[in-house]
Design a protein around this motif. Sequence first.
Motif, PDB file in Angstrom:
ATOM      1  N   LYS A  18      37.537  46.485  44.885  1.00  0.00           N
ATOM      2  CA  LYS A  18      37.042  45.872  46.121  1.00  0.00           C
ATOM      3  C   LYS A  18      37.877  44.663  46.543  1.00  0.00           C
ATOM      4  O   LYS A  18      37.586  44.037  47.553  1.00  0.00           O
ATOM      5  CB  LYS A  18      35.588  45.427  45.934  1.00  0.00           C
ATOM      6  CG  LYS A  18      34.633  46.571  45.633  1.00  0.00           C
ATOM      7  CD  LYS A  18      33.238  46.046  45.299  1.00  0.00           C
ATOM      8  CE  LYS A  18      32.292  47.174  44.916  1.00  0.00           C
ATOM      9  NZ  LYS A  18      30.966  46.663  44.504  1.00  0.00           N
ATOM     10  N   MET A  19      38.887  44.342  45.759  1.00  0.00           N
ATOM     11  CA  MET A  19      39.718  43.187  46.076  1.00  0.00           C
ATOM     12  C   MET A  19      40.704  43.508  47.194  1.00  0.00           C
ATOM     13  O   MET A  19      41.176  44.635  47.324  1.00  0.00           O
ATOM     14  CB  MET A  19      40.494  42.739  44.839  1.00  0.00           C
ATOM     15  CG  MET A  19      39.635  42.157  43.735  1.00  0.00           C
ATOM     16  SD  MET A  19      38.776  40.640  44.235  1.00  0.00           S
ATOM     17  CE  MET A  19      37.122  41.258  44.549  1.00  0.00           C
ATOM     18  N   ASP A  20      41.016  42.508  47.995  1.00  0.00           N
ATOM     19  CA  ASP A  20      42.006  42.679  49.063  1.00  0.00           C
ATOM     20  C   ASP A  20      43.373  42.985  48.462  1.00  0.00           C
ATOM     21  O   ASP A  20      43.690  42.552  47.351  1.00  0.00           O
ATOM     22  CB  ASP A  20      42.095  41.409  49.911  1.00  0.00           C
ATOM     23  CG  ASP A  20      40.818  41.143  50.703  1.00  0.00           C
ATOM     24  OD1 ASP A  20      40.043  42.088  50.894  1.00  0.00           O
ATOM     25  OD2 ASP A  20      40.615  39.983  51.107  1.00  0.00           O
ATOM     26  N   LEU A  21      44.178  43.698  49.221  1.00  0.00           N
ATOM     27  CA  LEU A  21      45.518  44.059  48.752  1.00  0.00           C
ATOM     28  C   LEU A  21      46.353  42.820  48.428  1.00  0.00           C
ATOM     29  O   LEU A  21      47.193  42.853  47.532  1.00  0.00           O
ATOM     30  CB  LEU A  21      46.227  44.915  49.810  1.00  0.00           C
ATOM     31  CG  LEU A  21      47.586  45.496  49.422  1.00  0.00           C
ATOM     32  CD1 LEU A  21      47.443  46.440  48.234  1.00  0.00           C
ATOM     33  CD2 LEU A  21      48.225  46.216  50.602  1.00  0.00           C
ATOM     34  N   LEU A  22      46.106  41.736  49.134  1.00  0.00           N
ATOM     35  CA  LEU A  22      46.870  40.508  48.876  1.00  0.00           C
ATOM     36  C   LEU A  22      46.664  39.995  47.450  1.00  0.00           C
ATOM     37  O   LEU A  22      47.539  39.313  46.907  1.00  0.00           O
ATOM     38  CB  LEU A  22      46.469  39.415  49.876  1.00  0.00           C
ATOM     39  CG  LEU A  22      47.082  39.530  51.277  1.00  0.00           C
ATOM     40  CD1 LEU A  22      46.450  38.520  52.219  1.00  0.00           C
ATOM     41  CD2 LEU A  22      48.600  39.354  51.232  1.00  0.00           C
ATOM     42  N   CYS A  23      45.515  40.320  46.836  1.00  0.00           N
ATOM     43  CA  CYS A  23      45.277  39.901  45.449  1.00  0.00           C
ATOM     44  C   CYS A  23      46.290  40.534  44.508  1.00  0.00           C
ATOM     45  O   CYS A  23      46.693  39.930  43.513  1.00  0.00           O
ATOM     46  CB  CYS A  23      43.859  40.276  45.011  1.00  0.00           C
ATOM     47  SG  CYS A  23      42.559  39.295  45.796  1.00  0.00           S
ATOM     48  N   TYR A  24      46.698  41.768  44.843  1.00  0.00           N
ATOM     49  CA  TYR A  24      47.675  42.454  44.001  1.00  0.00           C
ATOM     50  C   TYR A  24      49.056  41.822  44.132  1.00  0.00           C
ATOM     51  O   TYR A  24      49.921  42.047  43.284  1.00  0.00           O
ATOM     52  CB  TYR A  24      47.749  43.938  44.368  1.00  0.00           C
ATOM     53  CG  TYR A  24      46.490  44.703  44.029  1.00  0.00           C
ATOM     54  CD1 TYR A  24      46.393  45.414  42.850  1.00  0.00           C
ATOM     55  CD2 TYR A  24      45.400  44.707  44.894  1.00  0.00           C
ATOM     56  CE1 TYR A  24      45.241  46.115  42.535  1.00  0.00           C
ATOM     57  CE2 TYR A  24      44.245  45.409  44.593  1.00  0.00           C
ATOM     58  CZ  TYR A  24      44.171  46.107  43.408  1.00  0.00           C
ATOM     59  OH  TYR A  24      43.026  46.800  43.090  1.00  0.00           O
ATOM     60  N   ASP A  25      49.266  41.073  45.183  1.00  0.00           N
ATOM     61  CA  ASP A  25      50.537  40.367  45.369  1.00  0.00           C
ATOM     62  C   ASP A  25      50.522  38.998  44.709  1.00  0.00           C
ATOM     63  O   ASP A  25      51.515  38.278  44.756  1.00  0.00           O
ATOM     64  CB  ASP A  25      50.831  40.199  46.870  1.00  0.00           C
ATOM     65  CG  ASP A  25      50.976  41.536  47.580  1.00  0.00           C
ATOM     66  OD1 ASP A  25      51.537  42.466  46.975  1.00  0.00           O
ATOM     67  OD2 ASP A  25      50.511  41.654  48.732  1.00  0.00           O
ATOM     68  N   SER A  26      49.396  38.634  44.087  1.00  0.00           N
ATOM     69  CA  SER A  26      49.250  37.311  43.479  1.00  0.00           C
ATOM     70  C   SER A  26      49.386  37.407  41.962  1.00  0.00           C
ATOM     71  O   SER A  26      48.515  37.970  41.292  1.00  0.00           O
ATOM     72  CB  SER A  26      47.872  36.713  43.834  1.00  0.00           C
ATOM     73  OG  SER A  26      47.590  35.595  43.028  1.00  0.00           O
ATOM     74  N   PRO A  27      50.460  36.866  41.366  1.00  0.00           N
ATOM     75  CA  PRO A  27      50.600  36.876  39.902  1.00  0.00           C
ATOM     76  C   PRO A  27      49.438  36.171  39.211  1.00  0.00           C
ATOM     77  O   PRO A  27      49.020  36.579  38.121  1.00  0.00           O
ATOM     78  CB  PRO A  27      51.924  36.124  39.674  1.00  0.00           C
ATOM     79  CG  PRO A  27      52.679  36.283  40.950  1.00  0.00           C
ATOM     80  CD  PRO A  27      51.629  36.278  42.028  1.00  0.00           C
ATOM     81  N   GLU A  28      48.904  35.124  39.827  1.00  0.00           N
ATOM     82  CA  GLU A  28      47.794  34.378  39.235  1.00  0.00           C
ATOM     83  C   GLU A  28      46.570  35.277  39.082  1.00  0.00           C
ATOM     84  O   GLU A  28      45.937  35.310  38.021  1.00  0.00           O
ATOM     85  CB  GLU A  28      47.448  33.169  40.103  1.00  0.00           C
ATOM     86  CG  GLU A  28      46.306  32.328  39.549  1.00  0.00           C
ATOM     87  CD  GLU A  28      45.954  31.156  40.442  1.00  0.00           C
ATOM     88  OE1 GLU A  28      44.977  30.465  40.138  1.00  0.00           O
ATOM     89  OE2 GLU A  28      46.654  30.946  41.459  1.00  0.00           O
ATOM     90  N   TYR A  29      46.231  36.028  40.151  1.00  0.00           N
ATOM     91  CA  TYR A  29      45.088  36.929  40.081  1.00  0.00           C
ATOM     92  C   TYR A  29      45.355  38.039  39.060  1.00  0.00           C
ATOM     93  O   TYR A  29      44.482  38.390  38.264  1.00  0.00           O
ATOM     94  CB  TYR A  29      44.814  37.549  41.453  1.00  0.00           C
ATOM     95  CG  TYR A  29      43.700  38.581  41.435  1.00  0.00           C
ATOM     96  CD1 TYR A  29      42.372  38.195  41.578  1.00  0.00           C
ATOM     97  CD2 TYR A  29      43.979  39.932  41.258  1.00  0.00           C
ATOM     98  CE1 TYR A  29      41.349  39.125  41.540  1.00  0.00           C
ATOM     99  CE2 TYR A  29      42.965  40.877  41.219  1.00  0.00           C
ATOM    100  CZ  TYR A  29      41.662  40.469  41.367  1.00  0.00           C
ATOM    101  OH  TYR A  29      40.649  41.403  41.307  1.00  0.00           O
ATOM    102  N   TYR A  30      46.561  38.587  39.084  1.00  0.00           N
ATOM    103  CA  TYR A  30      46.892  39.691  38.185  1.00  0.00           C
ATOM    104  C   TYR A  30      46.803  39.245  36.734  1.00  0.00           C
ATOM    105  O   TYR A  30      46.236  39.950  35.888  1.00  0.00           O
ATOM    106  CB  TYR A  30      48.298  40.200  38.493  1.00  0.00           C
ATOM    107  CG  TYR A  30      48.674  41.443  37.727  1.00  0.00           C
ATOM    108  CD1 TYR A  30      48.257  42.695  38.148  1.00  0.00           C
ATOM    109  CD2 TYR A  30      49.440  41.366  36.580  1.00  0.00           C
ATOM    110  CE1 TYR A  30      48.591  43.840  37.446  1.00  0.00           C
ATOM    111  CE2 TYR A  30      49.785  42.496  35.862  1.00  0.00           C
ATOM    112  CZ  TYR A  30      49.364  43.734  36.304  1.00  0.00           C
ATOM    113  OH  TYR A  30      49.695  44.852  35.591  1.00  0.00           O
TER     114      TYR A  30
END
Length: 508
Positions: A18-30
Amino acid sequence: MVRLAGKIQRELMENNGKMDLLCYDSPEYYDMYISVASKTDEMVQKSVDCISKLIGGFLAMIVAAAVIFTIHPVIAIFPVCGFIVNLMTRFKITRLEFEYDLVNKKYMRKAEYSKRVFYQPEYAKELKLSTVKEPLRAQFDEALEKCEEAGKYYGVRITWISLINWIMVYTVFSFFCVPAFLGYLALVLKSVVLGDVASTNNAANIVRRNLNEINFALVDFQIIGQYGDRFRKLIEHKSNIEGHKGDVAIPKEPQVLSLKDVSFAYPGTDRNILNHISLSVKPGEKIAIVGENGAGKSTFVKLLMRLYDVTDGSICYGDYDIRSYSTDEYRDLYGAVFQDYQIYGGTVAENVLMREYRNEDKERVEAALELADFGKRLKTLPHGIDTVLTKEFDEEGINLSGGEAQKVAIARIFAKETENVIAILDEPSSAIDPVSEYRLNENLIKNAKNSTVIFISHRLSTTRMADRIYLFAEGGIKEQGTHDELMALGGEYKEMFERQAKNYIMSV
């Protein structure tokens, strides 16, 4: 316990979906997601162990404490003081270990990638035919150096605090203070006999050991709490796009899709990937978006399907901004195949439908594969559309070539159940030859009927089929028109087309 760990992992997976695609572009979130997901089973086990240690430790300590209080209550002060010092120092050590673990994982993820490349078969040919192994080894060595630096930084601090812990807790409060005080009672004050000294010393040791068990259990709870806090942050993270319910119903009839002065930049950057894009796509139109790599074509596609939100301007479907609609309902309008499409470890049918296969789907799947020019290959598969793709979970699975895999991915467009679908092909045919690409796109347009089709490509083999062509360059629209209009213009499109013309087969 297995069920609980599985439930937590499922909740993580569902929430991550359910996370926005931009989260996948964030090393911190990953990094946060990886650290929590990889430790879930361990934390569940640790929680159970901690509870049992606390219960057992308290019960044993109460019995031993009763013996101590019958001799002299002051003796209980020493293990309690040791417990307090132990707890404070262990909390500090655990916090440093947790910080080190996060830093170490960040760099080890890069090292693991470099290492993984050397044993995964898809990289083997290029590794043998090139010297790419050298920068990969350098990346591996650099990651290990960073881990070593972090180890030295945190190791020194942990060592000193551990030394204080050992001296105060064990040397002073356990092995010196208790025997010394008992010796004082027995030899100086003569208030206790030697038998009481032995039993009291044993009882004090039992209290100390159980306080240590309680101490380590509490420290483990601190660790669990740290990962639990990261888990909570993941679960409570609010998406701006995914799951949006909308306040306007999707129109039943196809609508004009229009971009009005759209710009986009990734969060935290001040460089626009797209600059002031304006265009309209009418229902049933066949549109080609062309341009060199890096021109912003793929970002344009992601904005269309609201995988990203525009930074400035608006994208409208009909009379309303697409942000007014339910995200899921709006995306149901689309059938898309991306340049980085994936083939999953399931059957051919499941890979085409992208959902569970049902018996009534057989004709739909086979027809979609035929339209995607996969019909001949399908006849050679041992179990037809029930053949498992990839060998990861099934030794009898089939590994497709790059071109064959792309055809299966493109069949997803033809199998789409939504009528008047907006079909988007974001350079999915780059691994097949120009002849096959032309035939594939011709089939798509021929069978699209009233559906809208948007081709995204830097190859121009199908642009003559398009009603309108937009040439993207440096994040903007540099040229637009039909094929004939752009050729007559004599600009960049004509230059690109003539440069690639030898690869095309077209009717004259």
